[in-house]
Scaffold this motif. Structure first.
Motif, PDB file in Angstrom:
ATOM      1  N   MET A 153       0.844  -1.206   0.000  1.00 17.72           N
ATOM      2  CA  MET A 153       0.000   0.000   0.000  1.00 17.72           C
ATOM      3  C   MET A 153       0.877   1.253   0.000  1.00 17.72           C
ATOM      4  SD  MET A 153      -3.069  -1.415   0.415  1.00 17.72           S
ATOM      5  CE  MET A 153      -4.026   0.069   0.637  1.00 17.72           C
ATOM      6  N   ILE A 154       1.906   1.236   0.829  1.00 18.16           N
ATOM      7  CA  ILE A 154       2.788   2.412   0.954  1.00 18.16           C
ATOM      8  C   ILE A 154       3.571   2.627  -0.345  1.00 18.16           C
ATOM      9  CG2 ILE A 154       4.816   3.317   2.179  1.00 18.16           C
ATOM     10  CD1 ILE A 154       3.660   1.788   4.714  1.00 18.16           C
ATOM     11  N   LYS A 155       4.056   1.531  -0.957  1.00 17.28           N
ATOM     12  CA  LYS A 155       4.798   1.686  -2.216  1.00 17.28           C
ATOM     13  C   LYS A 155       3.876   2.197  -3.327  1.00 17.28           C
ATOM     14  CE  LYS A 155       6.831  -2.470  -1.934  1.00 17.28           C
ATOM     15  NZ  LYS A 155       7.648  -3.638  -2.381  1.00 17.28           N
ATOM     16  N   GLU A 156       2.623   1.734  -3.339  1.00 18.94           N
ATOM     17  CA  GLU A 156       1.693   2.173  -4.389  1.00 18.94           C
ATOM     18  C   GLU A 156       1.340   3.655  -4.221  1.00 18.94           C
ATOM     19  OE1 GLU A 156       1.000   0.957  -7.134  1.00 18.94           O
ATOM     20  OE2 GLU A 156      -0.749   2.116  -7.783  1.00 18.94           O
ATOM     21  N   VAL A 157       1.094   4.096  -3.005  1.00 21.68           N
ATOM     22  CA  VAL A 157       0.779   5.532  -2.853  1.00 21.68           C
ATOM     23  C   VAL A 157       2.019   6.356  -3.192  1.00 21.68           C
ATOM     24  CG1 VAL A 157       1.242   5.888  -0.356  1.00 21.68           C
ATOM     25  CG2 VAL A 157      -0.573   7.180  -1.482  1.00 21.68           C
ATOM     26  N   THR A 158       3.196   5.863  -2.843  1.00 18.72           N
ATOM     27  CA  THR A 158       4.442   6.575  -3.177  1.00 18.72           C
ATOM     28  C   THR A 158       4.581   6.720  -4.696  1.00 18.72           C
ATOM     29  OG1 THR A 158       5.500   5.704  -1.194  1.00 18.72           O
ATOM     30  CG2 THR A 158       6.956   6.511  -2.924  1.00 18.72           C
ATOM     31  N   ARG A 159       4.305   5.636  -5.415  1.00 17.82           N
ATOM     32  CA  ARG A 159       4.367   5.677  -6.888  1.00 17.82           C
ATOM     33  C   ARG A 159       3.420   6.745  -7.436  1.00 17.82           C
ATOM     34  NH1 ARG A 159       1.994   3.644 -11.461  1.00 17.82           N
ATOM     35  NH2 ARG A 159       0.151   2.961 -10.287  1.00 17.82           N
ATOM     36  N   ARG A 160       2.213   6.796  -6.898  1.00 20.82           N
ATOM     37  CA  ARG A 160       1.225   7.754  -7.420  1.00 20.82           C
ATOM     38  C   ARG A 160       1.575   9.187  -7.029  1.00 20.82           C
ATOM     39  NH1 ARG A 160      -4.683   4.772  -7.291  1.00 20.82           N
ATOM     40  NH2 ARG A 160      -3.946   2.651  -7.752  1.00 20.82           N
ATOM     41  N   VAL A 161       2.245   9.367  -5.897  1.00 21.76           N
ATOM     42  CA  VAL A 161       2.736  10.702  -5.520  1.00 21.76           C
ATOM     43  C   VAL A 161       3.856  11.104  -6.477  1.00 21.76           C
ATOM     44  CG1 VAL A 161       3.916  12.019  -3.693  1.00 21.76           C
ATOM     45  CG2 VAL A 161       1.998  10.508  -3.107  1.00 21.76           C
ATOM     46  N   HIS A 162       4.766  10.185  -6.760  1.00 19.01           N
ATOM     47  CA  HIS A 162       5.861  10.464  -7.698  1.00 19.01           C
ATOM     48  C   HIS A 162       5.328  10.854  -9.071  1.00 19.01           C
ATOM     49  CE1 HIS A 162       9.024   7.927  -5.296  1.00 19.01           C
ATOM     50  NE2 HIS A 162       8.766   9.094  -4.747  1.00 19.01           N
ATOM     51  N   LEU A 163       4.239  10.200  -9.512  1.00 16.79           N
ATOM     52  CA  LEU A 163       3.661  10.511 -10.830  1.00 16.79           C
ATOM     53  C   LEU A 163       3.178  11.968 -10.899  1.00 16.79           C
ATOM     54  CD1 LEU A 163       1.696   7.227 -11.690  1.00 16.79           C
ATOM     55  CD2 LEU A 163       3.695   8.151 -12.905  1.00 16.79           C
ATOM     56  N   GLU A 164       2.916  12.587  -9.759  1.00 23.02           N
ATOM     57  CA  GLU A 164       2.548  14.007  -9.733  1.00 23.02           C
ATOM     58  C   GLU A 164       3.766  14.880  -9.457  1.00 23.02           C
ATOM     59  OE1 GLU A 164      -0.302  14.791 -10.828  1.00 23.02           O
ATOM     60  OE2 GLU A 164      -1.322  12.842 -10.632  1.00 23.02           O
ATOM     61  N   ASN A 165       4.947  14.278  -9.608  1.00 25.19           N
ATOM     62  CA  ASN A 165       6.205  15.017  -9.441  1.00 25.19           C
ATOM     63  C   ASN A 165       6.380  15.560  -8.025  1.00 25.19           C
ATOM     64  OD1 ASN A 165       8.675  15.928 -10.352  1.00 25.19           O
ATOM     65  ND2 ASN A 165       7.865  17.853 -11.162  1.00 25.19           N
ATOM     66  N   MET A 166       5.957  14.765  -7.055  1.00 22.46           N
ATOM     67  CA  MET A 166       6.242  15.111  -5.652  1.00 22.46           C
ATOM     68  C   MET A 166       7.056  13.978  -5.054  1.00 22.46           C
ATOM     69  SD  MET A 166       2.904  17.077  -4.298  1.00 22.46           S
ATOM     70  CE  MET A 166       1.774  17.304  -5.645  1.00 22.46           C
ATOM     71  N   TRP A 167       7.992  14.319  -4.163  1.00 15.61           N
ATOM     72  CA  TRP A 167       9.040  13.391  -3.753  1.00 15.61           C
ATOM     73  C   TRP A 167       9.214  13.328  -2.244  1.00 15.61           C
ATOM     74  CZ3 TRP A 167      10.487  10.617  -7.890  1.00 15.61           C
ATOM     75  CH2 TRP A 167      10.102  11.143  -9.130  1.00 15.61           C
ATOM     76  N   GLN A 168       8.397  14.066  -1.522  1.00 17.96           N
ATOM     77  CA  GLN A 168       8.464  14.055  -0.051  1.00 17.96           C
ATOM     78  C   GLN A 168       7.066  13.815   0.517  1.00 17.96           C
ATOM     79  OE1 GLN A 168      10.665  16.311  -1.663  1.00 17.96           O
ATOM     80  NE2 GLN A 168      12.375  15.097  -0.869  1.00 17.96           N
TER      81      GLN A 168
END
Ligand code: YNC
Ligand code: MG
Length: 388
Positions: A153-168
């Motif tokens: 779950m955490i890796k998937e939300v991280t991936r979707r955050v990265h897709l919006e060009n956010m990294w923190q």
């Protein structure tokens, strides 16, 4: 020790006190074309679902998962019972991404069994404003625990955050993970001591009777500060100025603009309450206080099923002493029939907690940043951030 967290860009326990490591991002952003384009794999019988919590049906599914499976206290006497209107408010701030509201269903029955969310936020750390995700509502159904679903779950939300060009990201948890940027404590102010004692939330003090206890926590019928009133839409510019100036004094805080203040602080019945002091002479807005509504289910009690709790949110005092302002907040919460008023020891809250008869809770709340290292842990009083 932490098979998953050891692989993530977070401050690691082994690096605590290593002054050669700089404060700031741990990993640099990667080009968006290099972000994994497909969702992570789930175990065979499960599927991802992006949740639209506006329709009543989808909101019901999320609400029911959380109502029966979300956070409980250490003794399993109470469980958070976020309302549907609260969830809509918490998950749909300005610029939110629907793709960050992530559910997991059983393929055959379509039953929702896991959830995690992110919302965008600008968080200031010292003098840098970082576009982050705030991660919340991570929940796995009780029957699916300890199967390592949470890391997926955490890796998937991280991936979707990265897709919006956010990294923190910023998040809080009751458990210790690598590595807290601050460790805070909840304090509780009884408003309805008899019920709190009946349901086991609090205990009668030594050498205290019920009637002495009720008298101890008694509050005036109405607020004391002249010009104390509910916040209205036309107050947004003044409240934004007041709160931006106040939050600039903390090491970590949100960077609120007027749109954020309208969303997060304008009163919404049974979700968010905000009051301010408008000077009767100058009509200036000089002080502000707010609390959100988060009831808990009382587990297995004969006469009571819900504990009605108010949680201190953002408070600013420039003219009215903070102690008096918060006493007025307690008075309105009592008028509105809350059983307890909770506050963390963040910001300047320590200056009123003991005097206003808050008692320390058991259990801590740890604050974390993802992909942002802090040189030292902060004191709670250096934190200007409250997550829901
Ligand atoms: C937790 N609360 O340590 P290790 S707070 C983060 N936050 O990994 P499994 C957690 N990680 O230690 P279970 C965590 N709880 O081996 C556990 N973990 O490296 C880690 N409870 O996974 C844990 N909600 O699936 C371990 O555990 C691994 O089945 C074990 O599931 C955990 O919302 C959980 O308290 C919490 O529903 C889902 O117990 C389950 O037990 C549950 O085997 C009741 O997982 C409800 C509850 C948590 C509330 C919250 C904040 C979550 C933050 C997540 C991290 C976000 C990182 C940033 C991402 C975006 C990045 C960008 C850019
Ligand atoms: Mg699991």
């Amino acid at each position: 020790r932490h098979k998953f967290w050891e692989t993530q860009p977070v401050g690691q326990f082994k690096d605590i006190g290593d002054s050669s490591l700089p404060e700031g991002p741990i990993e640099l952003p990667t080009p968006l074309s290099e972000v994994k384009q497909e969702p992570y794999n789930l175990p065979d019988n499960y599927e991802w679902v992006t949740c639209d919590i506006n329709p009543e049906e989808m909101c019901d599914e999320v609400y029911n998962l959380l109502t029966f499976n979300y956070v409980e206290d250490d003794e399993n006497m109470f469980r958070f019972n976020y309302s549907k209107e609260f969830l809509r408010w918490a998950l749909q701030p300005p610029g939110y991404f629907r793709s960050w509201h992530i559910g997991v269903r059983v393929k055959s029955s379509k039953k929702m069994v896991a959830f995690i969310t992110g919302i965008p936020a600008r968080i200031r750390v010292r003098d840098e404003v970082v576009h982050m995700a705030e991660i919340n509502f991570l929940c796995v159904h009780k029957k699916l625990r300890t199967k390592r679903l949470a890391p997926v779950m955490i890796k998937e939300v991280t991936r979707r955050v990265h897709l919006e060009n956010m990294w923190q990201a910023a998040y809080t948890a009751g458990i210790v993970l690598p590595t807290p940027i601050a460790t805070c404590q909840y304090w509780h102010r009884s408003l309805n001591p008899k019920k709190l004692i009946d349901v086991g939330f609090s205990r009668l003090g030594a050498r205290m009777t019920m009637s002495r206890t009720i008298k101890l926590y008694k509050l005036p019928e109405s607020t004391i500060t002249p010009g104390f009133r509910k916040m209205e839409i036309h107050d947004v510019p003044a409240v934004t100025r007041l709160i931006r100036n106040y939050l600039s004094h903390f090491v970590v805080s949100p960077d609120f603009d007027e749109n954020d203040v309208e969303h997060w602080l304008l009163p919404k019945e049974d979700v968010i309450d905000s009051y301010l002091v408008e000077s009767p002479e100058t009509h200036e807005v000089t002080d502000f206080c707010s609390f959100y509504t988060l009831p808990s289910t009382i587990l297995g009690h004969q006469s009571y099923s819900i504990l009605k709790a108010a949680y201190s949110f953002y408070n600013v005092s420039t003219v009215t002493p903070l102690l008096q302002l918060m006493n007025d907040a307690l008075i309105v919460a009592k008028q509105k029939d809350y059983d307890v008023f909770n506050a963390l020891d963040v910001m300047q809250n320590e200056t009123f907690l003991r005097e206003l008869k808050f008692g320390p809770g058991d259990g801590k709340l740890h604050y974390y940043l993802y992909n942002y290292r802090m040189q030292h842990a902060l004191k709670p009083s250096e934190l200007g951030l409250v997550l829901l």
